[in-house]
Design a protein around this motif. Structure first.
Motif, PDB file in Angstrom:
ATOM      1  N   ALA A 289       0.875  -1.271  -0.089  1.00 55.73           N
ATOM      2  CA  ALA A 289       0.092   0.072  -0.080  1.00 55.73           C
ATOM      3  C   ALA A 289       0.897   1.136   0.025  1.00 55.73           C
ATOM      4  CB  ALA A 289      -0.809  -0.086   1.281  1.00 55.73           C
ATOM      5  N   LEU A 290       2.004   1.170   0.271  1.00 55.60           N
ATOM      6  CA  LEU A 290       2.939   2.227   0.413  1.00 55.60           C
ATOM      7  C   LEU A 290       4.183   2.258  -0.476  1.00 55.60           C
ATOM      8  CD1 LEU A 290       3.103   2.711   4.451  1.00 55.60           C
ATOM      9  CD2 LEU A 290       1.838   4.120   2.550  1.00 55.60           C
ATOM     10  N   PRO A 291       4.663   3.155  -1.199  1.00 54.99           N
ATOM     11  CA  PRO A 291       6.020   3.087  -2.008  1.00 54.99           C
ATOM     12  C   PRO A 291       7.051   3.076  -0.973  1.00 54.99           C
ATOM     13  CG  PRO A 291       5.060   5.643  -1.681  1.00 54.99           C
ATOM     14  CD  PRO A 291       4.134   4.640  -1.331  1.00 54.99           C
ATOM     15  N   GLU A 292       8.181   2.513  -1.792  1.00 55.42           N
ATOM     16  CA  GLU A 292       9.396   1.981  -0.984  1.00 55.42           C
ATOM     17  C   GLU A 292       9.872   3.032  -0.019  1.00 55.42           C
ATOM     18  OE1 GLU A 292      14.189   1.021  -1.741  1.00 55.42           O
ATOM     19  OE2 GLU A 292      12.747   0.717  -3.372  1.00 55.42           O
ATOM     20  N   SER A 293      10.003   4.299  -0.325  1.00 65.74           N
ATOM     21  CA  SER A 293      10.532   5.290   0.756  1.00 65.74           C
ATOM     22  C   SER A 293       9.936   5.519   1.942  1.00 65.74           C
ATOM     23  CB  SER A 293      10.661   6.733  -0.045  1.00 65.74           C
ATOM     24  OG  SER A 293       9.394   7.218  -0.481  1.00 65.74           O
ATOM     25  N   LEU A 294       8.475   5.543   1.750  1.00 67.71           N
ATOM     26  CA  LEU A 294       7.334   5.877   2.910  1.00 67.71           C
ATOM     27  C   LEU A 294       7.481   4.309   3.942  1.00 67.71           C
ATOM     28  CD1 LEU A 294       4.354   7.736   1.474  1.00 67.71           C
ATOM     29  CD2 LEU A 294       6.277   8.342   2.611  1.00 67.71           C
ATOM     30  N   LEU A 295       7.350   3.249   3.017  1.00 66.74           N
ATOM     31  CA  LEU A 295       7.343   1.887   3.769  1.00 66.74           C
ATOM     32  C   LEU A 295       8.415   1.648   4.800  1.00 66.74           C
ATOM     33  CD1 LEU A 295       5.966  -0.763   4.011  1.00 66.74           C
ATOM     34  CD2 LEU A 295       7.424  -1.617   2.251  1.00 66.74           C
ATOM     35  N   GLU A 296       9.657   2.251   4.167  1.00 65.09           N
ATOM     36  CA  GLU A 296      10.839   2.017   5.166  1.00 65.09           C
ATOM     37  C   GLU A 296      10.574   2.929   6.204  1.00 65.09           C
ATOM     38  OE1 GLU A 296      15.707   2.805   4.787  1.00 65.09           O
ATOM     39  OE2 GLU A 296      14.624   3.026   3.038  1.00 65.09           O
ATOM     40  N   SER A 297      10.216   4.096   6.133  1.00 69.77           N
ATOM     41  CA  SER A 297       9.871   4.894   7.220  1.00 69.77           C
ATOM     42  C   SER A 297       9.051   4.528   8.128  1.00 69.77           C
ATOM     43  CB  SER A 297       9.535   6.519   6.815  1.00 69.77           C
ATOM     44  OG  SER A 297       9.168   7.335   7.772  1.00 69.77           O
TER      45      SER A 297
ATOM     46  N   TRP B  84       0.363   2.146  -8.541  1.00 78.24           N
ATOM     47  CA  TRP B  84       0.822   3.200  -7.728  1.00 78.24           C
ATOM     48  C   TRP B  84       1.187   4.441  -8.310  1.00 78.24           C
ATOM     49  CZ3 TRP B  84       4.692   6.470  -6.112  1.00 78.24           C
ATOM     50  CH2 TRP B  84       4.266   7.345  -4.998  1.00 78.24           C
ATOM     51  N   ARG B  85       1.972   4.492  -9.580  1.00 84.25           N
ATOM     52  CA  ARG B  85       2.607   5.527 -10.249  1.00 84.25           C
ATOM     53  C   ARG B  85       1.403   6.246 -10.817  1.00 84.25           C
ATOM     54  NH1 ARG B  85       4.058   5.756 -15.257  1.00 84.25           N
ATOM     55  NH2 ARG B  85       4.241   3.582 -15.483  1.00 84.25           N
ATOM     56  N   LYS B  86       0.639   5.361 -11.470  1.00 85.58           N
ATOM     57  CA  LYS B  86      -0.429   6.026 -12.298  1.00 85.58           C
ATOM     58  C   LYS B  86      -1.535   6.719 -11.308  1.00 85.58           C
ATOM     59  CE  LYS B  86      -0.368   2.955 -16.358  1.00 85.58           C
ATOM     60  NZ  LYS B  86      -0.140   4.258 -17.277  1.00 85.58           N
ATOM     61  N   MET B  87      -1.996   6.032 -10.202  1.00 85.33           N
ATOM     62  CA  MET B  87      -2.653   6.718  -9.267  1.00 85.33           C
ATOM     63  C   MET B  87      -2.236   7.938  -9.064  1.00 85.33           C
ATOM     64  SD  MET B  87      -3.537   3.616  -6.892  1.00 85.33           S
ATOM     65  CE  MET B  87      -4.542   4.474  -5.716  1.00 85.33           C
ATOM     66  N   ARG B  88      -0.891   8.240  -8.608  1.00 91.24           N
ATOM     67  CA  ARG B  88      -0.250   9.408  -8.358  1.00 91.24           C
ATOM     68  C   ARG B  88      -0.433  10.413  -9.329  1.00 91.24           C
ATOM     69  NH1 ARG B  88       6.016   9.504  -6.596  1.00 91.24           N
ATOM     70  NH2 ARG B  88       5.958   8.784  -8.607  1.00 91.24           N
ATOM     71  N   GLU B  89      -0.186   9.920 -10.779  1.00 91.39           N
ATOM     72  CA  GLU B  89      -0.201  10.715 -11.939  1.00 91.39           C
ATOM     73  C   GLU B  89      -1.545  11.494 -12.018  1.00 91.39           C
ATOM     74  OE1 GLU B  89       0.096  10.368 -16.700  1.00 91.39           O
ATOM     75  OE2 GLU B  89       1.053   8.875 -15.374  1.00 91.39           O
ATOM     76  N   TYR B  90      -2.663  10.606 -11.679  1.00 92.10           N
ATOM     77  CA  TYR B  90      -4.036  11.048 -11.793  1.00 92.10           C
ATOM     78  C   TYR B  90      -4.554  11.533 -10.697  1.00 92.10           C
ATOM     79  CZ  TYR B  90      -3.573   8.475 -16.398  1.00 92.10           C
ATOM     80  OH  TYR B  90      -3.242   7.936 -17.639  1.00 92.10           O
ATOM     81  N   GLY B  91      -3.923  11.580  -9.590  1.00 88.56           N
ATOM     82  CA  GLY B  91      -4.533  12.214  -8.353  1.00 88.56           C
ATOM     83  C   GLY B  91      -5.552  11.029  -7.639  1.00 88.56           C
ATOM     84  N   ILE B  92      -5.490   9.891  -8.044  1.00 92.32           N
ATOM     85  CA  ILE B  92      -6.714   9.194  -7.599  1.00 92.32           C
ATOM     86  C   ILE B  92      -6.345   8.609  -6.066  1.00 92.32           C
ATOM     87  CG2 ILE B  92      -7.403   6.792  -7.974  1.00 92.32           C
ATOM     88  CD1 ILE B  92      -7.099   6.737 -10.683  1.00 92.32           C
ATOM     89  N   GLY B  93      -7.229   8.743  -5.315  1.00 98.35           N
ATOM     90  CA  GLY B  93      -7.120   8.366  -3.765  1.00 98.35           C
ATOM     91  C   GLY B  93      -6.656   9.371  -3.018  1.00 98.35           C
ATOM     92  N   LYS B  94      -6.396  10.455  -3.592  1.00 96.86           N
ATOM     93  CA  LYS B  94      -6.167  11.851  -2.688  1.00 96.86           C
ATOM     94  C   LYS B  94      -7.147  12.418  -2.003  1.00 96.86           C
ATOM     95  CE  LYS B  94      -2.048  13.310  -5.109  1.00 96.86           C
ATOM     96  NZ  LYS B  94      -1.280  14.211  -5.902  1.00 96.86           N
TER      97      LYS B  94
END
Length: 465
Positions: free
Chosen positions: A214-222, A455-465
């Motif tokens: 559910a999270l991109p790599e950088s956020l998952l690590e944090s 996830w990249r396409k969701m971020r690109e289209y602003g889906i889920g914000k």
């Protein structure tokens, strides 16, 4: 010493038919004898030991409802008898006898999880009252646990495959072994992980679950390991990670097959050394965490494709539990329906009590591609639409009524009648996510793309914000 009639009556009514077992551990032989005889007169089965070695030997090997522990028992080294007893037998209630001159020892015992404390040489009737309360609490928790276990078994079903799952859970739960839970999306992997935690010695510690997909790599690590202030843009303060939050308990790494190789290496370090390092920190710190992992992916194939570390796979795969999909354990359907009816009624303020035969027949013949999670959504849908106290076929979602998923709505046309490919893609992704209740891993699978691409396409289209 005086006996208290009220204590005698209360103890007899609570204990005499149950014969609970109490371990009395004190080096005062005279007092220990008097207290033991009094507890026996109240219907308890009593065992005794006179030193710390006896506590170490007996605790964990036998089941005791209550341990009456004299804090004056000497222990070599740094071993703490209270924490030892709590670790070996978490169900046992520990009642402390302390020297009033050393009150801090009693308070430390309470912090370690003891039930109550009394001065040494308290009247046996006073100790008996506390023992009674401890046994009442023990019995209440045992009854609740039995109810939960019975409910869980009913919801699981009676197929050979699910009985094997229950057998494995019973055997592995009391250990600290890693467990790898395999199964399709929605089969209840997190529910089983929580059950393993509640049946373990860590049950009083935290249970923490995270979906690694559910999270991109950088956020998952944090999220997993925490970070230090200034470690990256937006890190305005120190943050504890989920491994720290789960210290003393259990963490579930759900969808671990979607974890990046870099994060896999850091999880491997936790399994090998019990150490974590926050993002932006040069210092390591130890954590005491049991790790459970779950995935709907074929990790053996992922290892062969160099998408998953082989050493991490072997560390996780000590015990493997494969959860059958709902379509292979349909005997559990009635119990699951009733369970979700109760939950949906409470959530939506309805009084739906039953399902007519036609509706139940439709449920029995449906394939449940989304498994138990989809069934819960179906029942919620039906409860909301039901008139009165009965669910009828017309109240069920279209895919259940007609045995197929409804076609997704066509995209709205632009003013000139033509949509760009990007606009069509955005709308299609949004509709697939809506159809699958926001399950991104399943959506990526249905769309035929990787989880990271989705996830990249969701971020690109602003889906889920």
């Amino acid at each position: 010493m005086k006996n208290t009639p009220r204590a005698t009556v209360a103890m007899r009514s609570t204990l005499i038919t149950r014969k609970p077992t109490v371990l009395v551990a004190t080096n005062d032989l005279s007092y220990g004898t008097t207290l033991s005889e009094f507890l026996r007169s109240q219907g308890c089965r009593v065992e005794r030991c006179h030193d710390a070695a006896g506590v170490l030997r007996l605790t964990g090997r036998h089941r005791y409802e209550v341990l009456v522990l004299d804090l004056e028992l000497s222990v070599e080294g740094d071993l703490d008898l209270v924490s030892f007893a709590r670790q070996k037998s978490p169900e046992t209630r520990v009642v402390l006898l302390f020297d009033p001159a050393f009150m801090e020892k009693a308070l430390e015992g309470i912090r370690q999880g003891a039930f109550f404390y009394l001065p040494r040489n308290s009247a046996p009737s006073d100790v008996a009252l506390v023992v009674e309360k401890a046994i009442q609490q023990y019995n209440a928790e045992a009854a609740a646990k039995d109810f939960e276990q019975t409910l869980f078994e009913e919801l699981a079903g009676q197929t050979a495959a699910m009985q094997r799952v229950l057998e494995l859970i019973q055997k592995v739960a009391p250990t600290d072994s890693t467990v790898l839970l395999l199964g399709e999306s929605g089969t209840g992997k997190e529910v089983l992980a929580n059950t393993i935690h509640r049946l373990s010695r860590r049950r009083e510690g935290p249970f923490v679950a995270i979906n690694c997909a559910a999270l991109p790599e950088s956020l998952l690590e944090s999220e997993l390991f925490g970070h230090m202030r200034g470690a990256f843009t937006g890190a305005e303060r120190d943050k504890r990670g989920l491994f720290e939050e789960a210290d003393g308990g259990t963490i579930l790494l759900d969808e671990i097959g979607d974890m990046s190789p870099i994060t896999q290496a850091k999880v491997l370090r936790v399994l090998q050394n019990g150490e974590i390092r926050r993002v932006g920190s040069a210092a390591s710190q130890r954590v005491d965490v049991r790790i459970l992992a779950a995935t709907n992916r074929d990790l053996v194939q992922a290892v062969a494709n160099n998408a998953f570390r082989e050493d991490l796979y072997f560390r996780l795969n000590v015990i493997q539990i494969r959860i059958p999909p709902l379509r292979e354990r349909m005997d559990a359907l009635p119990a699951l329906v009733n369970h979700f009816l109760t939950r949906a009624n409470a959530r939506y303020g309805k009084q739906v009590r039953r399902m007519d035969d036609h509706a139940m027949s439709l449920l029995r013949h449906y394939d449940y591609p989304g498994n138990v999670r989809e069934l819960e959504s179906i029942i919620a849908h039906a409860v909301i639409l039901a008139d009165g106290d009965t669910i009828r076929a017309k109240d069920l979602p279209e895919q259940v009524q007609f045995g197929r998923a409804p076609r997704l709505a066509l995209p709205y046309r632009a003013e000139d009648g033509i949509l760009t490919l990007a606009a069509m893609e955005e709308k299609h992704i949004q509709e697939v996510l809506d159809r699958l209740n926001g399950n991104q891993s399943l959506a990526a699978k249905k769309l035929g793309i990787s989880r990271s691409t989705l996830w990249r396409k969701m971020r690109e289209y602003g889906i889920g914000k």
